[in-house]
Design a protein around this motif. Structure first.
Motif, PDB file in Angstrom:
ATOM      1  N   UNK A  37     -10.364   4.949  -6.603  1.00  0.00           N
ATOM      2  CA  UNK A  37     -11.638   5.668  -6.591  1.00  0.00           C
ATOM      3  C   UNK A  37     -12.656   5.031  -7.542  1.00  0.00           C
ATOM      4  N   UNK A  38     -12.348   3.809  -7.997  1.00  0.00           N
ATOM      5  CA  UNK A  38     -13.223   3.135  -8.961  1.00  0.00           C
ATOM      6  C   UNK A  38     -13.513   1.705  -8.508  1.00  0.00           C
ATOM      7  N   UNK A  39     -14.631   1.196  -8.973  1.00  0.00           N
ATOM      8  CA  UNK A  39     -14.965  -0.220  -8.834  1.00  0.00           C
ATOM      9  C   UNK A  39     -14.503  -0.905 -10.114  1.00  0.00           C
ATOM     10  N   UNK A  40     -13.489  -1.786  -9.980  1.00  0.00           N
ATOM     11  CA  UNK A  40     -12.879  -2.383 -11.169  1.00  0.00           C
ATOM     12  C   UNK A  40     -12.473  -3.808 -10.868  1.00  0.00           C
ATOM     13  N   UNK A 252      -1.196  -6.555   4.062  1.00  0.00           N
ATOM     14  CA  UNK A 252      -0.784  -6.899   2.701  1.00  0.00           C
ATOM     15  C   UNK A 252      -1.451  -8.200   2.252  1.00  0.00           C
ATOM     16  N   UNK A 253      -1.605  -9.165   3.172  1.00  0.00           N
ATOM     17  CA  UNK A 253      -2.305 -10.397   2.836  1.00  0.00           C
ATOM     18  C   UNK A 253      -3.752 -10.114   2.457  1.00  0.00           C
ATOM     19  N   UNK A 254      -4.405  -9.284   3.250  1.00  0.00           N
ATOM     20  CA  UNK A 254      -5.804  -8.946   2.989  1.00  0.00           C
ATOM     21  C   UNK A 254      -5.935  -8.211   1.655  1.00  0.00           C
ATOM     22  N   UNK A 255      -4.989  -7.328   1.388  1.00  0.00           N
ATOM     23  CA  UNK A 255      -5.000  -6.590   0.128  1.00  0.00           C
ATOM     24  C   UNK A 255      -4.851  -7.543  -1.061  1.00  0.00           C
ATOM     25  N   UNK A 256      -3.900  -8.469  -0.969  1.00  0.00           N
ATOM     26  CA  UNK A 256      -3.687  -9.426  -2.063  1.00  0.00           C
ATOM     27  C   UNK A 256      -4.896 -10.338  -2.246  1.00  0.00           C
ATOM     28  N   UNK A 257      -5.503 -10.743  -1.145  1.00  0.00           N
ATOM     29  CA  UNK A 257      -6.680 -11.599  -1.235  1.00  0.00           C
ATOM     30  C   UNK A 257      -7.850 -10.896  -1.887  1.00  0.00           C
ATOM     31  N   UNK A 258      -8.047  -9.613  -1.539  1.00  0.00           N
ATOM     32  CA  UNK A 258      -9.136  -8.858  -2.153  1.00  0.00           C
ATOM     33  C   UNK A 258      -8.880  -8.635  -3.647  1.00  0.00           C
ATOM     34  N   UNK A 259      -7.602  -8.458  -4.018  1.00  0.00           N
ATOM     35  CA  UNK A 259      -7.281  -8.191  -5.414  1.00  0.00           C
ATOM     36  C   UNK A 259      -7.399  -9.444  -6.269  1.00  0.00           C
ATOM     37  N   UNK A 260      -6.701 -10.512  -5.882  1.00  0.00           N
ATOM     38  CA  UNK A 260      -6.608 -11.689  -6.755  1.00  0.00           C
ATOM     39  C   UNK A 260      -7.573 -12.802  -6.364  1.00  0.00           C
ATOM     40  N   UNK A 261      -8.107 -12.741  -5.126  1.00  0.00           N
ATOM     41  CA  UNK A 261      -9.119 -13.711  -4.731  1.00  0.00           C
ATOM     42  C   UNK A 261     -10.521 -13.174  -4.973  1.00  0.00           C
ATOM     43  N   UNK A 262     -10.772 -11.951  -4.506  1.00  0.00           N
ATOM     44  CA  UNK A 262     -12.080 -11.348  -4.687  1.00  0.00           C
ATOM     45  C   UNK A 262     -12.228 -10.562  -5.967  1.00  0.00           C
ATOM     46  N   UNK A 263     -11.135 -10.426  -6.733  1.00  0.00           N
ATOM     47  CA  UNK A 263     -11.128  -9.669  -7.991  1.00  0.00           C
ATOM     48  C   UNK A 263     -11.706  -8.269  -7.758  1.00  0.00           C
ATOM     49  N   UNK A 264     -11.237  -7.619  -6.711  1.00  0.00           N
ATOM     50  CA  UNK A 264     -11.666  -6.261  -6.390  1.00  0.00           C
ATOM     51  C   UNK A 264     -10.434  -5.359  -6.418  1.00  0.00           C
ATOM     52  N   UNK A 265      -9.987  -5.044  -7.612  1.00  0.00           N
ATOM     53  CA  UNK A 265      -8.734  -4.319  -7.751  1.00  0.00           C
ATOM     54  C   UNK A 265      -8.849  -2.874  -7.299  1.00  0.00           C
ATOM     55  N   UNK A 266     -10.006  -2.269  -7.447  1.00  0.00           N
ATOM     56  CA  UNK A 266     -10.190  -0.917  -6.947  1.00  0.00           C
ATOM     57  C   UNK A 266     -10.109  -0.873  -5.434  1.00  0.00           C
ATOM     58  N   UNK A 267     -10.755  -1.825  -4.780  1.00  0.00           N
ATOM     59  CA  UNK A 267     -10.710  -1.905  -3.317  1.00  0.00           C
ATOM     60  C   UNK A 267      -9.293  -2.185  -2.835  1.00  0.00           C
ATOM     61  N   UNK A 268      -8.589  -3.070  -3.536  1.00  0.00           N
ATOM     62  CA  UNK A 268      -7.210  -3.386  -3.162  1.00  0.00           C
ATOM     63  C   UNK A 268      -6.296  -2.178  -3.349  1.00  0.00           C
ATOM     64  N   UNK A 269      -6.532  -1.382  -4.388  1.00  0.00           N
ATOM     65  CA  UNK A 269      -5.740  -0.167  -4.599  1.00  0.00           C
ATOM     66  C   UNK A 269      -5.939   0.811  -3.444  1.00  0.00           C
ATOM     67  N   UNK A 270      -7.182   0.968  -3.002  1.00  0.00           N
ATOM     68  CA  UNK A 270      -7.457   1.830  -1.858  1.00  0.00           C
ATOM     69  C   UNK A 270      -6.767   1.296  -0.607  1.00  0.00           C
ATOM     70  N   UNK A 271      -6.765  -0.016  -0.451  1.00  0.00           N
ATOM     71  CA  UNK A 271      -6.080  -0.666   0.674  1.00  0.00           C
ATOM     72  C   UNK A 271      -4.599  -0.318   0.657  1.00  0.00           C
ATOM     73  N   UNK A 272      -4.009  -0.406  -0.523  1.00  0.00           N
ATOM     74  CA  UNK A 272      -2.587  -0.105  -0.655  1.00  0.00           C
ATOM     75  C   UNK A 272      -2.262   1.328  -0.288  1.00  0.00           C
ATOM     76  N   UNK A 273      -3.119   2.260  -0.674  1.00  0.00           N
ATOM     77  CA  UNK A 273      -2.851   3.657  -0.347  1.00  0.00           C
ATOM     78  C   UNK A 273      -3.068   3.947   1.132  1.00  0.00           C
ATOM     79  N   UNK A 274      -4.036   3.298   1.753  1.00  0.00           N
ATOM     80  CA  UNK A 274      -4.201   3.459   3.200  1.00  0.00           C
ATOM     81  C   UNK A 274      -2.972   2.939   3.942  1.00  0.00           C
TER      82      UNK A 274
END
Length: 296
Positions: A37-40, A252-274
């Motif tokens: 629920x955060x931009x981080x 899972x690939x898209x989630x990892x790319x958004x987290x460690x490639x795009x440095x969007x950990x909040x977005x990746x967390x939401x991806x994981x919960x979806x």
């Protein structure tokens, strides 16, 4: 207090488990839910954005592409993998002694191979110029195919690898179930004139129903989390992944790319919960269908 003192040794014995369970299971889940629920970006302070991460994902073209690829992948891989594993289990079960051990170990070998080694083997098989598969196509006069760069063949190339890797594990589970079926049932069926196919349909499959349901559920859950094989086959990195035109892009690939490639950990967390919600929903659906079928 007397009750507490009486049970204190018991609480102390389970305390290590509770600490590890809280630190490595509960805390990551709760913190992931918080960050969803955060931009981080992992450095600055998280900024609360409400449901924005979830709405951005649901409206994302890459998310839609990943889910569509996942749907196709599950629809083909799971039934094909179970069929291959079931046939292999029947084959191994027909042997005894050394031959049974040989075939069981041979079919299980891909399961214990490291993922990078399995991917390397299949990248060599699929290589467009010197790969084994294209060499065999050349023998019959066919043109070489770029299996890992052609959007029409990339998904099927991945499915072949995953079936090869997972069939051995599923075979062992099904084989254990076959060993628990009483031989008297087959003997009675043979005396009644039942063919091998009739024995499989009317004895083997019904008796294996609980085992097959376990294998099916495990296969679906594993397929929904597919990551390492397509990642390695396409030579992906956190900045570029999913293969040509996203043909092998998965959640899972898209989630990892958004987290460690795009440095969007909040977005990746939401991806994981979806994705978690989707896995829970599909698993619940499987159990509901099984419960309904048992009541019929």
């Amino acid at each position: 207090m007397r009750v507490l003192r009486h049970h204190l040794p018991h609480f102390l014995m389970i305390a290590p488990f509770l600490v590890l369970f809280g630190a490595f299971f509960l805390y990551p889940i709760l913190s992931g839910l918080y960050y969803s629920f955060h931009d981080w970006n992992g450095v600055r302070e998280p900024v609360y954005v409400g449901l924005e991460n979830y709405t951005r994902l649901l409206g994302s073209r890459d998310f839609s592409r990943a889910m569509w690829n996942l749907f196709q992948y599950i629809a083909i891989t799971v039934p094909l993998g179970l069929t291959v594993a079931f046939c292999l289990a029947l084959l191994v079960d027909s042997f005894t002694g050394r031959w049974a051990n040989f075939f069981r170990n041979a079919y299980f070998l891909p399961v214990v191979l490291p993922a990078f080694l399995a991917a390397t083997i299949w990248r060599w098989i699929y290589a467009p110029n010197f790969g084994l598969l294209n060499m065999m196509l050349g023998w019959v006069g066919a043109e070489p195919v770029s299996f890992l760069n052609d959007t029409d063949t990339m998904l099927y190339a991945l499915i072949a690898v995953d079936v090869w890797v997972s069939a051995g594990f599923n075979m062992v589970i099904i084989l254990a179930g076959l060993k628990n079926i009483p031989a008297d049932l087959y003997e009675a069926a043979r005396l009644d004139g039942a063919s091998k196919l009739q024995q499989v349909i009317h004895i083997t499959l019904p008796m294996l129903a609980p085992v097959l349901f376990f294998v099916l559920t495990y296969a679906v859950i594993s397929a929904m989390q597919v990551f390492d094989t397509p990642w390695l086959l396409t030579g992906s990195s956190f900045s570029e992944y999913g293969g040509r035109r996203g043909a092998l892009l998965f959640p899972v690939m898209d989630m990892m790319g958004r987290a460690f490639g795009g440095v969007q950990f909040g977005l990746a967390s939401a991806y994981g919960f979806l994705l978690t919600i989707a896995i829970i929903a599909v698993t619940a659906l499987l159990f509901a269908v099984r419960t309904w079928s048992n009541r019929r």
